[in-house]
Design an enzyme around this catalytic site. Structure first.
Site, PDB file in Angstrom:
ATOM      1  CB  CYS A  12      -0.934  -0.006   1.207  1.00 31.05           C
ATOM      2  SG  CYS A  12      -1.930   1.484   1.368  1.00 31.05           S
ATOM      3  CB  CYS A  37      -0.537   2.379   4.036  1.00 31.79           C
ATOM      4  SG  CYS A  37      -2.157   1.824   3.471  1.00 31.79           S
ATOM      5  CG  ASP A  38       3.251   1.134   4.481  1.00 37.83           C
ATOM      6  OD1 ASP A  38       2.805   1.600   5.547  1.00 37.83           O
ATOM      7  OD2 ASP A  38       3.053  -0.027   4.099  1.00 37.83           O
TER       8      ASP A  38
END
Length: 307
Positions: free
Chosen positions: A131, A134-135
């Site tokens: 992701c 997300c990261d």
């Protein structure tokens, strides 16, 4: 006792919840994580009607959630472990609780497919991610790789160029599978480099990722690519592990349903990405969630007419 329990709070599940509650059905949604499913981890959704400038996935999904609960849909954040689908009363087990309902809508979506190579599990969260939204922040001004050639992979690669110093896309074929408009953006982006006809056959590092082992499937040559992170987008696996064998699945584990979204078990329906279909998008999941109410109404009408 609920009229309908919906398993999964993605776009399809929440839309089904809105329609079911508006139709007067006592409705519960069970969700493992945050509302929105995969859509909630997408930076920008450009192809959902009504947002000509695009909309962030988390923002759109939060609006879905607010609208869903505003109609009185109950939401419980628990992981569903099993269901008993046959008979007039269905049972859904989640955590230490067993819920009962007259009908079930399966909307549990899909999860990212892993490569299954050495080092992947060990370094997940330590350089290996599925992701970018997300990261990506953790790799600011660093070099990363993206594995895959479809829309998701290339859209996430483009997103990473806003954060990272360099993005290398690794694709097992000699051309991308992404739609042309997405391809064109990536091919013109100076921060994106492409390695064609290659697969990752190893992820290297002790406490954090340091390099990828690459294998060219045409020349059989091998090389090491030094990167700080890798983002893997090579497809999805349906979240159907908890379903009983009585529910018909295709060979990949997607739920089979007729044109009315009815599975082979009366009173059990399916919507969204877990359903076997050709296109998996927010718009198609929403369409499923809206359409399933007709089948639900018919099921209750027929059931009410039974002697």
């Amino acid at each position: 006792m609920y009229d309908v329990i919906i398993i999964g709070a993605g776009p399809g599940g929440m839309t089904a919840g809105i329609y079911a509650a508006r139709a007067g059905y006592k409705t519960m949604i069970l969700e493992t994580g945050a509302p929105g499913g995969q859509a909630s981890t997408t930076e920008t959704i450009e192809n959902y009607p009504g947002f000509p400038g695009g909309v962030s996935g988390p923002e759109l999904m939060m609006k879905f959630y607010e609208q869903t609960v505003s109609f009185g849909v109950e939401m419980d954040f628990q992981h569903v472990t099993s269901i008993e689908a046959e008979g007039n009363i269905k049972k859904v087990s989640a955590g230490d609780t067993t819920y009962e309902a007259q009908s079930i809508i399966i909307a549990s979506g899909a999860r990212p497919r892993v490569l299954g190579v050495k080092g992947e599990g060990k370094l997940r969260g330590k350089g290996v991610s599925y992701c970018a939204t997300c990261d990506g922040f953790f790799f600011k001004d660093r070099e990363v790789a993206v594995v895959g050639g479809g829309d998701t992979a290339i859209e996430e690669a483009l997103y990473l160029t806003k954060i990272c110093s360099k993005v290398t896309v690794i694709h097992r074929r000699g051309e991308l599978r992404a739609t042309k408009i997405v391809q064109d953006r990536a091919l013109k982006n100076e921060k994106i480099n492409f390695i064609w006809d290659s697969v990752v056959d190893g992820i290297i590092g002790e406490n954090s990722l340091t390099a990828l082992s690459l294998h060219n499937v045409k020349t059989q040559e091998r090389e090491l690519l030094k990167v700080d992170g890798v983002f893997i987008f090579v497809g999805y696996i349906p979240n159907s592990d908890y379903l009983p064998s009585s529910i018909s699945l295709d060979q990949w584990g997607y739920v089979l349903a007729d044109d009315h979204l009815q599975t082979n078990i009366p009173g059990v329906f399916t919507v969204g990405d877990i359903r076997q279909k050709n296109l998996r998008q927010v718009a198609t999941a929403v369409g499923d969630g809206a359409a399933v109410i007709t089948a639900l109404d018919k099921y209750f009408a027929d059931k009410g007419g039974e002697s």
